[in-house]
Design an enzyme around this catalytic site. Structure first.
Site: not given
Ligand SMILES: [Zn+2]
Length: 365
Positions: A176, A259, A262, A275
């Site tokens: 992340d 993101h 994602h 995540h």
């Molecule tokens: Zn994130």
């Protein structure tokens, strides 16, 4: 509004990280209140409960009450805990655990207009220092990103505690944090082009670059050290990169393609990764979309591979072509962060970028 927009960051007032610093919790809390309420997740709290309570008691500010029932960060849970804490005249809220527990604690503190303190027990998230709470439904469907008026007054990271969590959490946090060095510059460029009201700060952009170099230099060593049960300089550096640098870097907005990819991929039921792992894959897709130099993409890909982060579709789970198309379309939803790229991105471009990542990932393996 001036043409140059507004530069804004919301930061925690104090950040303390080190081996054994949990014992200092009470002396910090005492500076903000005398009636602390702890919000936590059950499993994570069980590992630190005795030390949290002992430190607060020793500082003369014993825990008024605690709630360790946080599973998801839902509005219902926030309201329920806030109502109970309000009745107890709580004047400081301590969030203890992973992202869901600290997000719940921050939102409870906001409702009560009292300071929040966060004590992370693992490194999969940088939520601890951020002025927001990600709200889900009971069955883990995203509801909203709830913006808060201030960040926690203190983030207290005991590296002995976070290094004892499963090593995969540290890897997820690195995945992340990796995104901050790519998404924030893209976001900043698009905000400049749009002459938007919110502009990225130079400070955040600089911190993200440093975050990236720390991850590249120390990431693999930190993972090995945590697996060996050791807290080393590499572990400290990576924990700071995740908890302080990437939080600072992302603060005030900053997601872009990684993101969005994602968010697209997670609509596929067969996706078996967390995540930060999926975001790291999204970084590779973003790098291809940006037509970055092959050597640069391969360097990041090798780093991901060395850590066990996904570099190919099969690493993510069971995905068929139709699902991939739907994911690419979702990634380009106008309400998602793909719109923070400094150029227009279509689902076809996302699919082609995924195919290119696949080709590179297969060549590397
Ligand atoms: Zn994130």
């Amino acid at each position: 509004m001036p043409e140059s927009g507004v530069r804004r960051v919301i930061l925690p007032a104090r950040y303390v990280q080190g081996s054994g610093v949990l014992s200092q919790l009470g002396s910090h809390v005492r500076q903000y209140g005398t009636r602390p309420f702890v919000v936590a997740g059950r499993t994570s709290f069980s590992k630190v409960k005795a030390r949290v309570q002992a430190s607060l008691l020793a500082a003369g500010v014993p825990v008024v009450a605690y709630d360790d029932s946080v599973g998801e960060c839902t509005m219902a849970k926030i309201n329920e805990i806030a109502a109970r804490a309000d009745e107890l005249d709580v004047d400081v809220v301590v969030g203890c655990g992973g992202g869901k527990a600290v997000d719940t604690a921050k939102a409870v503190a906001e409702k009560l207009h009292v300071p929040a303190i966060t004590v992370p027990t693992q490194c999969a998230t940088n939520a601890d220092g951020m002025a927001d709470a990600v709200i889900f439904t009971e069955d883990h469907r995203f509801v909203q990103d709830l913006y808060l008026s201030r960040a926690p007054v203190l983030v207290l990271v005991d590296t002995d505690v976070v290094a004892r969590a499963p090593p995969q959490y540290l890897v997820q946090g690195m995945g992340d944090a990796l995104a901050s060095a790519f998404e924030k510059p893209a976001y900043a460029a698009s905000q400049r082009m749009k002459k938007a009201a919110d502009q990225a700060t130079e400070a955040a952009l600089e911190v993200n670059l440093r975050c990236f170099s720390v991850l590249m230099a120390h990431g693999l060593q930190a993972k090995k050290d945590v697996e060996a049960g050791k807290v080393t300089d590499s572990v400290e550096a990576v924990v700071e990169a995740i908890k302080l640098m990437s939080g600072f870097g992302f603060g005030g907005g900053g997601c872009a393609a990684a993101h969005a990819v994602h968010n697209g991929l997670t609509i596929i039921p067969g996706i078996a990764r967390k995540h930060g792992e999926i975001v790291a894959y999204g970084v590779l897709v973003q790098m291809v979309l940006e037509k970055r130099q092959m050597g640069e993409i391969e360097r990041v890909m090798r780093w991901c591979k060395s850590l066990g982060l996904p570099t190919r579709l099969r690493d993510l789970g069971e995905i068929d072509r139709g699902q991939l198309l739907a994911a690419a379309e979702k990634a380009c939803d106008p309400t998602d962060s793909m719109s923070s790229m400094p150029f227009a991105v279509t689902p076809r471009m996302v699919l082609e970028a995924i195919e290119e990542v696949e080709r590179l990932g297969t060549a590397l393996s």
